[in-house]
Design a protein around this motif. Structure first.
Motif, short mmCIF file in Angstrom:
data_model
loop_
_atom_site.label_atom_id
_atom_site.label_comp_id
_atom_site.label_asym_id
_atom_site.label_seq_id
_atom_site.Cartn_x
_atom_site.Cartn_y
_atom_site.Cartn_z
N GLY A 1 0.80 -1.52 0.46
CA GLY A 1 -0.16 -0.12 0.09
C GLY A 1 1.24 1.49 0.20
N TRP A 2 2.04 1.04 0.87
CA TRP A 2 2.83 2.58 0.34
C TRP A 2 3.62 2.58 -0.36
N ILE A 3 3.48 1.22 -1.68
CA ILE A 3 4.62 1.76 -2.42
C ILE A 3 4.03 1.88 -3.50
N LEU A 4 2.92 1.35 -3.90
CA LEU A 4 1.50 1.17 -4.86
C LEU A 4 1.59 2.96 -5.60
N PRO A 5 1.45 3.91 -4.36
CA PRO A 5 1.36 4.84 -4.57
C PRO A 5 2.14 5.90 -5.21
N SER A 6 3.23 5.59 -5.11
CA SER A 6 4.55 6.06 -5.37
C SER A 6 5.05 5.66 -6.66
N LEU A 7 4.70 4.56 -7.15
CA LEU A 7 4.88 4.08 -9.00
C LEU A 7 3.52 4.08 -9.72
N MET A 8 2.45 4.94 -8.75
CA MET A 8 1.49 5.32 -9.99
C MET A 8 1.75 6.73 -9.66
N ARG A 9 2.37 7.73 -8.61
CA ARG A 9 2.71 9.20 -8.90
C ARG A 9 3.92 8.96 -10.20
N VAL A 10 5.03 7.83 -10.40
CA VAL A 10 5.73 8.09 -11.31
C VAL A 10 5.04 8.25 -12.79
N PHE A 11 4.19 6.91 -13.16
CA PHE A 11 4.04 6.15 -14.46
C PHE A 11 2.55 7.00 -14.75
N ALA A 12 1.58 7.50 -13.55
CA ALA A 12 0.50 8.27 -13.93
C ALA A 12 0.36 9.56 -13.74
N SER A 13 1.09 10.41 -12.99
CA SER A 13 1.33 11.42 -12.73
C SER A 13 1.60 12.59 -14.49
N SER A 14 1.39 11.96 -15.30
CA SER A 14 1.03 12.89 -16.28
C SER A 14 1.06 11.73 -17.53
N ASP A 15 0.75 12.89 -18.40
CA ASP A 15 0.01 11.62 -19.99
C ASP A 15 0.89 11.18 -20.41
N GLN A 16 1.74 11.61 -20.26
CA GLN A 16 3.01 11.32 -21.22
C GLN A 16 3.94 10.43 -20.24
N VAL A 17 3.34 9.25 -20.32
CA VAL A 17 3.99 8.06 -19.83
C VAL A 17 4.67 7.77 -21.23
N VAL A 18 4.61 7.00 -22.48
CA VAL A 18 5.79 7.08 -22.85
C VAL A 18 6.01 7.96 -24.15
N CYS A 19 7.88 7.64 -24.52
CA CYS A 19 7.81 8.91 -25.71
C CYS A 19 8.66 7.94 -26.83
N TYR A 20 8.61 8.02 -28.12
CA TYR A 20 9.75 7.50 -29.03
C TYR A 20 9.98 8.63 -29.85
N GLU A 21 11.49 7.35 -29.82
CA GLU A 21 12.31 8.43 -30.68
C GLU A 21 12.62 7.63 -32.23
N PRO A 22 13.28 8.70 -32.94
CA PRO A 22 12.95 8.48 -33.89
C PRO A 22 14.87 7.80 -34.89
N GLN A 23 14.33 6.71 -35.67
CA GLN A 23 15.26 6.21 -35.64
C GLN A 23 16.63 6.30 -37.63
N GLY A 24 15.56 7.88 -38.20
CA GLY A 24 16.28 8.65 -39.51
C GLY A 24 15.73 9.45 -39.65
#
Length: 735
Positions: free
Chosen positions: A62-85
């Motif tokens: 119960g104490w670790i879950l809020p920290s993890l959710m704050r890491v990944f769910a605090s922003s709408d940008q959870v993933v960013c794609y990088e160009p290859q060319g």
């Protein structure tokens, strides 16, 4: 390999994976569920003594879950794609925005992450399944009060079929455009019920229950596994909707294996009844379905390829083979592992770290309470034959009187209170749990004892150290599980979404067409902010913003160290660190091109304004110069026009001569061709005339010969008749 041999091979793989799961993992998961609820069935309690249990596993999760959710769910940008060319520049931003939109809005991303993180902390692994759902989406909608135009526009859609329709003529009072007086005007009102069938498909992501995922024995990761399977319970109707043969599906026998697994019994804290007994409709009967992905040499070419095999039904050889297709995509599974173990698939869970701690603390707490009970309510030595009311001794009441024959017949047995010594052991066990999991007093709450005689810097260092292991959990989750998930999700969207889609991003409607995107772009999961406290993140961002403001004020907005776009990013990160999920409401997203245009505009505004008279004189000179240039351009244009006209005339005369010459040549050739044809015709005519003359002469000669022959015959007959005159006829002889 025919279907019978393939089905037998898949059944053996499924049975082996189920046996491996039940012997290695199932009992551990059941115990984790029970410990999470505070049920220590492996630690018996004596009757009449304390049965209290600690919930260390539940507390730490119960104490670790809020920290993890704050890491990944605090922003709408959870993933960013990088160009290859170079061709991916700009597309990577569109892909990032679109995949984040689909994940959070259409796939219930928050709930999926929560379930997966909780499974990962409790059992070691949280498993995702992702796939492209191409099944049609049916919607029943009712509309009332539609006008003619609205009704026509609604039913003209190819995806809409009308189920019910009723129209009614109504009137409304509107002003007459000529007189202005209100008049009654009729209009048609439509009430309609429609069915909308959307066949565009959609991305689906779900978190699998741990007992529903099967993997081969000895696998080290999902990417390296040669066999993986999703085990689920589905109705026969859902299988028919997926396109499987109706007769085959109806012949599948019902099963109760998955419903009666130890995990589900422990999760519901009771044995679940078989719902199939309550359904009289055979289409709503639930069956066990195994969606298996494995490598096997099915076509016998000496190379093992990936295949998707769907088997359903009861255990053993009675399972029906529903599908057998070659599989060209990635395995549709990914897992998050906060604390992985090297060279094995299953990671270490909070249960592995805290099982002995929770058991020891439960035992100590029970003993402490038992000792406290005996100290507060000590036992008694009683001579029962000298007590008139023994019930008062066994169950004393406040103010009650014990009737004895003589004094000294009842004596309390004093129990020394030694439970205070167990408090140190309980605190030691908390320290052990803190070292193993990273959850400490600093990370859980503001502890006055932890803050006593400490500076703010020291407290911040202690708090940062307590977050280090949670940050490691977040990094492992991002790199091991979520990176694969979003990389495969992009491939699915690029491969299967066959039409553009309108989405609302940053309060603007944007059309996304992923068909031209690079499906192999690498994914980066953001784990920057949120791993620590919000105050620490905000403090760091404020310091960064302050330095950026100083640099921009001293070196200008286009200095090589930082520009306005980077400063805007810092402000947007501050909004995200504060817990607000839409930074666009406060600060716009700024690009480098926008910054450059803004600086150029500011430079034009900062230029000194000239004297009005000089400016007017300069304007007059510019006008005169423009007139002179215009006259020169007009003269040049006239000369160029004359030159082009002369060239056009010469070209026209040349083309006319060439055409006349070509026409004469063609006329001469045509006359020669006609003369030759006429001569040839005359020759043919003469030949035909000669042939006809010859035939005519031949026929005349034949006719003359025939006439001559007939004449000769007649002459011969005439000359022969006088020789016969002496012969008497019958008339002449009187006969």
């Amino acid at each position: 390999m025919d279907d019978a041999r393939l089905a037998a091979f898949v059944r053996s793989q499924i049975n082996d994976a189920i046996g491996y799961d039940q012997t290695e993992h199932s009992l551990r998961r059941v115990r984790a569920i029970e410990y999470y609820r505070g049920e220590l069935r492996d630690l018996d309690a004596r009757d009449g003594w304390s049965k209290v249990t600690t919930r260390d596993l539940s507390d730490h999760v119960g104490w670790i879950l809020p920290s993890l959710m704050r890491v990944f769910a605090s922003s709408d940008q959870v993933v960013c794609y990088e160009p290859q060319g170079p061709e991916d520049e700009g597309v990577d931003k569109q892909a990032s925005d679109y995949v984040n939109y689909v994940f959070w809005r259409e796939c219930s991303g928050y709930r999926v992450l929560w379930d997966a993180f909780q499974d990962a902390l409790m059992f070691g692994n949280g498993v995702f399944k992702f796939w492209w759902d191409a099944s049609p989406k049916h919607e029943l909608l009712d509309y009332t009060g539609l006008s003619d135009d609205a009704f026509t526009q609604l039913v003209s859609d190819d995806e809409v079929s009308v189920l019910q329709h009723r129209q009614e003529i109504k009137t409304e009072r509107v002003p007459d455009p000529q007189t202005g007086q209100p008049v009654e005007q009729p209009y048609t009102c439509h009430d309609v019920k429609i069915r909308r069938v959307s066949e565009s498909g959609r991305l689906r992501i779900m978190c699998l229950a741990p007992e529903e995922f099967l993997i081969e024995r000895g696998a080290t990761s999902i990417e390296d596994a040669k066999f993986a399977c999703h085990r689920s319970r589905r109705t026969r109707q859902s299988l028919i909707d997926d396109g499987y043969d109706r007769e085959t599906v109806l012949s599948i026998g019902a099963d109760y294996d998955l419903q009666s697994t130890p995990e589900r019994v422990a999760r519901w804290n009771r044995v679940l009844y078989d719902q199939n007994h309550f359904h009289s409709d055979p289409l709503m009967v639930e069956v066990d379905v195994f969606e298996a992905y494995l490598r096997v040499d099915h076509d016998g070419d000496g190379h093992a390829e990936w295949r998707k095999v769907v088997i359903a039904g009861t255990t053993g050889d009675e399972r029906q083979l529903l599908a057998n297709d070659e599989w060209s995509d990635d395995l549709p599974f990914a897992d998050v592992v906060p604390n992985p173990d090297a060279h094995i698939w299953r990671g270490r869970s909070m249960m592995d770290e805290l099982e002995d701690v929770q058991k020891i603390k439960t035992t100590l707490q029970r003993q402490t309470l038992d000792n406290l009970y005996l100290s507060n309510l000590p036992q008694r030595e009683v001579v029962l034959k000298n007590v008139s009311n023994p019930d008062e001794v066994v169950n004393p009441t406040p103010g009650g009187v014990i009737q004895v024959s003589q004094l000294g017949q009842i004596r309390e047995v004093q129990t020394p209170f030694v439970a205070a010594e167990s408090y140190q052991m309980l605190e030691y066990q908390d320290m052990v749990a803190e070292k193993r999991t990273g959850v400490s007093r600093q990370s859980m709450a503001l502890d006055p004892e932890a803050l006593s005689n400490q500076t703010a810097t020291g407290q911040m260092l202690a708090q940062s150290a307590s977050y280090s292991k949670i940050e490691l959990y977040a990094r492992n989750i991002a790199e091991i599980g979520l990176k694969r998930l979003f990389r495969c999700v992009l491939k699915l969207i690029v491969r299967y979404q066959d039409r553009p889609k309108m989405v609302r991003l940053r309060n603007n409607w944007v059309q996304m067409d992923p068909r031209a995107w690079n499906a192999n772009m690498d994914a980066t999961v953001s784990v920057g902010l949120g791993s620590g406290s919000r105050d620490r993140d905000m403090m760091l961002l404020m310091q960064i913003a302050g330095k950026q403001e100083q640099i921009i004020a001293q070196a200008g907005p286009m200095n090589p160290i930082c520009n306005l776009a980077q400063y805007a990013n810092t402000l947007r990160k501050m909004v995200e660190a504060s817990g607000l999920k839409e930074p666009d409401q406060f600060f716009s997203e700024v690009s480098s091109r926008t910054v450059q245009q803004f600086v150029q505009q500011q430079d034009r505004q900062d230029q000194p304004q000239p004297d009005p008279r000089a400016q007017a004189e300069m304007a007059r000179m510019q006008i005169e110069q423009q007139k002179l240039q215009l006259e020169q351009q007009r003269a040049q244009a006239g000369a160029e026009l004359d030159r082009q006209k002369a060239q056009s005339q010469v070209q026209a005369m040349r083309e006319k001569a060439m055409l006349e010459l070509q026409l004469a040549r063609e006329r001469s050739a045509e006359e020669m061709r006609l003369a030759e044809e006429r001569a040839e015709f005359e020759r043919e005519q003469r030949k035909m005339d000669a042939i006809l003359d010859a035939q005519l002469r031949r026929e005349e000669m034949l006719l003359e010969a025939e006439l001559t022959r007939e004449a000769n015959q007649m002459n011969s007959a005439v000359t022969a008749r006088p020789a016969d005159t002496n012969i008497d006829t019958p008339a002449e002889t009187g006969m």
